[in-house]
Design an enzyme around this catalytic site. Structure first.
Site, PDB file in Angstrom:
ATOM      1  N   CYS A 185       0.823  -1.209   0.000  1.00 59.71           N
ATOM      2  CA  CYS A 185       0.000   0.000   0.000  1.00 59.71           C
ATOM      3  C   CYS A 185       0.858   1.261   0.000  1.00 59.71           C
ATOM      4  O   CYS A 185       0.337   2.371  -0.045  1.00 59.71           O
ATOM      5  CB  CYS A 185      -0.942  -0.005   1.205  1.00 59.71           C
ATOM      6  SG  CYS A 185      -2.077  -1.414   1.182  1.00 59.71           S
ATOM      7  N   LYS A 237      -8.741  -0.014  10.178  1.00 57.89           N
ATOM      8  CA  LYS A 237      -8.662  -1.047   9.152  1.00 57.89           C
ATOM      9  C   LYS A 237      -7.691  -2.113   9.635  1.00 57.89           C
ATOM     10  O   LYS A 237      -6.526  -1.835   9.892  1.00 57.89           O
ATOM     11  CB  LYS A 237      -8.187  -0.453   7.827  1.00 57.89           C
ATOM     12  CG  LYS A 237      -8.004  -1.525   6.753  1.00 57.89           C
ATOM     13  CD  LYS A 237      -7.713  -0.929   5.399  1.00 57.89           C
ATOM     14  CE  LYS A 237      -7.446  -2.032   4.381  1.00 57.89           C
ATOM     15  NZ  LYS A 237      -7.212  -1.499   3.043  1.00 57.89           N
ATOM     16  N   LYS A 288     -13.275  -1.623   9.311  1.00 56.12           N
ATOM     17  CA  LYS A 288     -13.170  -2.631   8.263  1.00 56.12           C
ATOM     18  C   LYS A 288     -12.279  -3.772   8.711  1.00 56.12           C
ATOM     19  O   LYS A 288     -11.184  -3.500   9.224  1.00 56.12           O
ATOM     20  CB  LYS A 288     -12.569  -1.979   7.025  1.00 56.12           C
ATOM     21  CG  LYS A 288     -12.290  -2.923   5.885  1.00 56.12           C
ATOM     22  CD  LYS A 288     -11.611  -2.188   4.790  1.00 56.12           C
ATOM     23  CE  LYS A 288     -11.270  -3.179   3.704  1.00 56.12           C
ATOM     24  NZ  LYS A 288     -10.442  -2.619   2.688  1.00 56.12           N
TER      25      LYS A 288
HETATM   26  C1  PBG Z   1      -6.779  -1.405  -0.578  1.00 57.44           C
HETATM   27  C2  PBG Z   1      -8.022  -2.060  -0.119  1.00 57.44           C
HETATM   28  C3  PBG Z   1      -8.259  -3.408   0.251  1.00 57.44           C
HETATM   29  C4  PBG Z   1      -9.629  -3.531   0.476  1.00 57.44           C
HETATM   30  C5  PBG Z   1     -10.181  -2.269   0.283  1.00 57.44           C
HETATM   31  N1  PBG Z   1      -9.188  -1.380  -0.061  1.00 57.44           N
HETATM   32  C6  PBG Z   1      -7.334  -4.571   0.315  1.00 57.44           C
HETATM   33  C7  PBG Z   1      -6.253  -4.634   1.288  1.00 57.44           C
HETATM   34  O1  PBG Z   1      -6.063  -3.776   2.145  1.00 57.44           O
HETATM   35  O2  PBG Z   1      -5.491  -5.594   1.142  1.00 57.44           O
HETATM   36  C8  PBG Z   1     -10.359  -4.795   0.843  1.00 57.44           C
HETATM   37  C9  PBG Z   1     -11.794  -4.858   0.427  1.00 57.44           C
HETATM   38  C10 PBG Z   1     -12.443  -6.199   0.494  1.00 57.44           C
HETATM   39  O3  PBG Z   1     -11.872  -7.225   0.914  1.00 57.44           O
HETATM   40  O4  PBG Z   1     -13.607  -6.260   0.066  1.00 57.44           O
HETATM   41  N2  PBG Z   1      -5.777  -1.275   0.358  1.00 57.44           N
END
Ligand code: PBG
Length: 318
Positions: free
Chosen positions: A131, A191, A244
């Site tokens: 990221c 998150k 999340k």
């Molecule tokens: C980007 C991002 C992710 C998700 C949303 N934005 C993946 C991650 O962090 O690896 C996951 C969304 C989902 O699983 O539906 N960083």
């Protein structure tokens, strides 16, 4: 307070009308945002096995899907991009003709009534799938923040109504706020480093090629830390706090709801969706009932709205 036999709670459960009158949480179409994945090409709808409803779509197909969603009453979408090429910097994230920027322009002119939210992150654009900027095996914070600001600004230039940074770098909300004083920011504030993102990474082609995301996303064991993340993001100028994933973190949603008076969102992630899909396909449960129960649970926990791959189905079901 009286007790049994004077009190009989079953009295109000007898009919659907009575149950509806006393229902405490309700799911409405106003509460759901549909994630969409833009990819290069034309006429492309590349579905993901086991995950109907999620697909990579070329921009013409994103526009078609956006119009369908809008006609059904879904009012907001979250855009992700799968670029033509990934590079070491992740420049596809902020170039003016990037995949998300083009999708924004197309949707803005063809489906102007739709509210366009963008996920701001570098993982889909970097060849290493992280990221942020990788140095010596570590994602470096401050250099990443600069690139995220660039990305968010380019989304707004292309017509994004709202930006949602999902990278979990420290200080990114404040930096984006300074650059974009008038744009609503939905901060992926709490998150977690979750196994439930598995199917998403297959669709977005964004799995890290080395290591994992535990050096920047949160430890699933922590809730007090989530509140600190939220407090910082609010202080930096976030408008909405997001938790999340959603279902394994309902206690976090509740804690954020109780502590802060701002809007709270939750992301019902790909793995949560995939589990129900798989169980339904195997005949173990009814998808519609399980999905609606999951989504109302997210509201009951305290979310004002949610990102969910069931958004289009919700429009048909309600
Ligand atoms: C980007 C991002 C992710 C998700 C949303 N934005 C993946 C991650 O962090 O690896 C996951 C969304 C989902 O699983 O539906 N960083």
């Amino acid at each position: 307070m009286s007790s049994f036999p004077v009190t009989r709670l079953r009295r109000l459960r007898r009919t659907e009308t009575l149950r509806a009158l006393v229902r405490e949480s309700r799911l409405s179409l106003d509460d759901v945002v549909m994630p969409l994945f833009a990819c290069p090409g034309e006429g492309i709808v590349r579905p993901v096995p086991g995950l109907e409803g999620i697909a990579q779509r070329s921009i013409d197909e994103i526009v078609r899907e956006g119009s369908e969603l809008s006609a059904l009453g879904v009012r907001a979408v979250l855009l992700f991009g799968i670029p033509e090429d990934k590079d070491e910097e992740g420049s596809g994230a902020w170039v003016p003709d990037g995949i998300v920027q083009r999708a924004l322009r197309a949707l803005g002119s063809e489906v102007p009534e739709l509210t366009l939210i963008t996920d701001v992150c570098l993982c889909e654009y970097r060849s290493d799938g992280h990221c942020g900027v990788l140095e010596g095996g570590e994602v470096v914070n401050d250099a990443t923040v600069e690139l995220l600001v660039r990305t968010a600004a380019s989304h707004v230039d292309a017509g994004a109504d709202v930006v949602a940074p999902s990278d979990m770098m420290d200080g990114r909300v404040g930096a984006i706020r300074t650059a974009l004083p008038h744009t609503p920011i939905i901060a992926y504030a709490a998150k977690y480093a979750s196994a439930f993102y598995g199917p998403f990474r297959a669709v977005a082609e964004s799995a890290p090629s080395t290591g994992d995301r535990r050096g920047y996303q949160m430890d699933p064991a922590n809730v007090r830390e989530a509140l600190r993340e939220c407090e910082l993001d609010l202080g930096e100028g976030a408008d909405v706090l997001m938790v999340k994933p959603a279902l394994a973190y309902l206690d976090v949603i509740r804690a954020v709801r109780e502590r802060f008076d701002c809007p709270v969102a939750a992301y019902n992630v790909s793995g949560e969706y995939a589990m129900v899909k798989a169980a339904a396909a195997a005949g173990h449960l009814d998808e519609r009932a399980a999905a609606l129960e999951s989504l109302v649970a997210i509201k009951r926990a305290g979310a004002d709205f949610m990102f969910t791959y069931w958004a289009k189905d919700v429009a048909r079901w309600l």
